[in-house]
Design a protein around this motif. Structure first.
Motif: not given
Ligand code: ADP
Ligand code: MG
Length: 731
Positions: A393, A423, A472, A541-542, A544, A548, A553, A557, A560, A562
């Protein structure tokens, strides 16, 4: 297939289809029995422990040096030099080389003969200084300006933690000595040196962590790593008729086939015989080199395959993967095929990546990411998992930069590979546990725990088939993490160093935290759970676990917060950003100037490689696509004129004629525009990269689309280049 208009392509097809399968000799004993893999495994590797030329006492000393990362004494190195010379020469080696990984990501070697003169008497010799240190001309390797020309000296230094090995040439052998490559002032000019530093830093912090939490007899933590390598195979006859493949490693144009990968029948399907013969020989060569190749199979796309090896210590694994890539290429050539390691050789079907399986293991045999059967090993597992998640993260931008390359840009985010958003996938079971901890569900570390972290829950960690989610970029898969966004052609050393460094930083902070908790009277288990809570609060938050690849997403993201560094031009700027790389310099894994070097080298490479692509594409348009289109237009025009005389309508001919006419005009005009844009590129490398990524890339992609439209309109027999059909299906 094909007409008579293009005899060379017809010939290539027939050659590719009728190419016989190559047979090679499997190792046998004198009685003619096949040797087992365990009998020839590692036969081309020089293991200190097995050498008859090294006395026991020095063997023990060497083992200590490897284990503790201590330098070797010169007298001992001298014994090794003698022993390895004897060993190598006896097996037919004529030369030795310092084998190293410059920043290009490939490997480099400069060969010297063992032959030397003792007076006038010829002898075979590798002196101790030749073993310990070499002096390749560093000015020919990318150094990104970290060396001024008046001290163009760099040297290679023996890395005794990775074993020496013999490389087969067509008629002889070369002893390869794995080395680090540093400048005169000790700055790393290679990929290995920072990797070794990161392994050592992580070892220090993780060992301290284990000692703090009660594992007093742990004296070393190593990184374990195993890379899964994807690649494409193309028949050699087609390869050499595609200037784009030869110059850039990928097709710059090409219409898709009717059957791409929608049937999903290639993956794990029966391996074509010619490819199987190649894989058999590849495995044999790798096993002889002591590289534990384990799995081989077809991949998702037609013509795509994968090889995976058994995991081992990070530095050795990184060297291994360099050899795997080199051998895939050289063995494929023996089978009259060309292996493409590029991340995206063909548009419209899957690209190739490299899954970097990663964990940590103690010298007492504990895998730090293995969920255990009782409370204590579970709290440890959860704490370590939370440390890794926090690291990813916190340093997502640096991890993204570590996998940035022009080739990987085509994969990341292209709806078929992990997106450029970093993520972590944990699977729902672990996510649930971590969430309860984050939300401060009451837990008393002694005895009864409100959260069931007992054996039952843990069995589920395994049942929860975490590997099913392939979308992911960074996934927990049972007892390790898998960094999946790494590019197929990339040296794993760089992403591995960055990951190790990120985790090591969080370990260091965690150690302080645990010391404080224990001093405040908490039990170790409670301290571990509080640590987990702390990291889950900051890095939730990272995590998920959804799809993806979905557009949702990307939006989620962003909400969030990211980072989403979409291309290399954006991502590489991270290496130039002090705040992003402080964790690397503070821990001594990279010096500032070394990061500057990497930034310059990688950015320059990005620009150069893209420019080569643009120029190759423009060239192909002028040499192949336009002339072919004009010739076909003439043929159609002649028919139209003839039919006009005969008073017959030419609806079809006119329709095709007009479409080709319009497309080729636009193509020609747009190619000229791209050419002009290339001339106008700014000199400043950073601005240049940005313009290439944001303006020129879309232009060149549009050119490819026009070429594909023409390919679809012009008869196959007149098309001058091998098609996707040829390259993906004929071998
Ligand atoms: P797949 O991902 O294809 O399902 P696996 O997950 O079984 O296959 O293994 C993939 C790779 O992970 C192999 O190279 C294997 O050696 C490696 N691996 C397994 N355990 C570890 C570990 N503890 N640390 C690092 N790599 C590991
Ligand atoms: Mg895997």
């Amino acid at each position: 297939m094909g007409g008579d208009t293009n005899p060379s392509r017809t010939k290539s097809r027939s050659k590719a289809i009728n190419q016989s399968t190559r047979n090679f000799k499997r190792p046998m004993d004198s009685a003619g029995n096949y040797l087992r893999a365990s009998q020839y495994y590692g036969q081309n590797v020089f293991y200190f422990a097995k050498s008859s030329g090294i006395p026991e006492i020095i063997k023990n000393e060497l083992e200590e040096c490897v284990k503790l990362g201590r330098p070797i004494q010169k007298e001992h190195a001298s014994v090794v030099a003698k022993a390895v010379t004897e060993w190598a020469v006896k097996r037919g080696a004529t030369h030795f080389c310092h084998w190293f990984q410059p920043l290009t990501g490939a490997t480099a070697e400069k060969h010297d003969a063992f032959l030397d003169l003792d007076g006038e008497r010829p002898i075979e010799k590798l002196s101790v200084s030749q073993l310990l240190q070499g002096e390749p001309d560093a000015s020919s390797f990318p150094n990104g300006g970290s060396r001024s020309t008046f001290e163009a000296r760099g040297y290679t230094a023996w890395d005794l933690t990775s074993p020496m090995f013999l490389m087969n040439g067509p008629n002889g052998k070369t002893l390869c000595i794995p080395t680090a490559f540093v400048s005169y002032h000790g700055e790393a000019l290679d990929i290995k040196t920072p990797l070794l530093r990161s392994l050592s830093t992580l070892n220090t912090q993780a060992t301290k962590f284990m000692n703090l939490i009660g594992e007093k007899n742990v004296s070393k933590v190593i990184v374990t790593c195993g890379a899964e390598q994807e690649y494409f195979l193309v028949d050699k006859n087609f390869y050499y008729q595609r200037p784009d493949l030869v110059m850039t490693g990928r097709t710059l144009l090409g219409a898709g086939t009717t059957r791409n990968q929608q049937l999903e029948d290639h993956y794990f399907g029966a391996i074509p015989e010619r490819v199987l013969a190649f894989m058999e020989e590849l495995d044999l060569e790798l096993h002889k080199l002591g590289i534990p190749a384990k799995t081989r199979h077809n991949e998702v796309a037609p013509g795509q395959f994968e090889i995976a090896q058994i995991f081992r210590e990070g530095n050795v694994s990184s060297d291994n993967n360099q050899l795997v890539m080199a051998l895939i290429k050289s063995v494929a050539a023996r089978h009259n095929m060309v292996a493409l390691l590029h991340e995206k050789p063909f548009a419209g079907i899957n690209g190739s990546g490299k899954h970097l399986n990663w964990s940590m293991s103690t010298d007492t045999g504990i895998n730090l990411l293995e969920p255990g059967n009782e409370l204590h090993s579970n709290t440890r597992f959860l704490a370590v998992t939370s440390i890794v998640i926090e690291a990813v993260n916190r340093h997502a931008r640096a991890l993204r930069a570590a996998i940035a390359s022009h080739g990987n840009d085509h994969r990341l985010g292209a709806n078929e590979a992990p997106p450029s958003i970093i993520s972590v996938f944990t699977g729902s079971t672990i996510a649930d546990v971590l969430e309860s901890i984050k939300d401060g569900k009451e837990f008393t570390p002694s005895g009864k725990i409100t959260l069931d972290l007992g054996a039952n829950q843990l069995a589920q960690f395994h049942k929860d088939n975490t590997d099913r989610n392939r979308t992911s970029p960074f996934a927990f898969t049972g007892n390790k993490f898998e960094f999946r966004a790494v590019g197929s052609s990339q040296a794993i050393g760089l992403p591995l160093s960055i990951l190790n460094a990120a985790v090591s930083e969080v370990f260091a902070e965690s150690n302080t935290f645990i010391e404080e908790r224990i001093a405040a009277g908490d039990t170790i288990d409670r301290a571990l759970l509080l640590l987990c809570e702390k990291w889950m609060k900051s890095s939730w938050n990272v995590i998920f676990n959804g799809d993806g690849y979905s557009q949702e997403w990307v939006q989620e993201a962003e909400k969030r917060g990211l980072p989403n560094l979409k291309n290399s031009a954006e991502a590489l700027e991270v290496f130039n950003s002090k705040s992003d790389v402080a964790f690397l310099t503070n821990q001594g894994i990279y010096r500032e100037i070394e990061l500057e070097t990497r930034y310059n080298v990688l950015l320059e490479r990005y620009c150069k490689l893209r420019e080569i692509e643009f120029n190759t594409l423009i060239d192909m348009i002028h040499q192949y696509i336009v002339p072919t289109s004009l010739a076909y237009k003439k043929e159609l025009g002649d028919i139209v004129l003839m039919q006009r005389q005969l008073k017959v309508e030419s609806t079809v001919e006119m329709d095709i004629y007009k479409k080709i006419n319009l497309t080729v005009e636009t193509l020609y005009e747009d190619a000229r525009n791209l050419s002009n844009q290339i001339k106008d590129l700014p000199h400043d490398e950073s601005a240049r990269a940005k313009m290439i990524a944001e303006t020129l890339m879309p232009m060149s992609e549009q050119l490819s689309i026009f070429c594909e439209q023409l390919e679809a309109l012009i008869p196959d027999s007149k098309w001058p280049l091998p098609t996707y059909f040829d390259m993906l299906f004929l071998r």
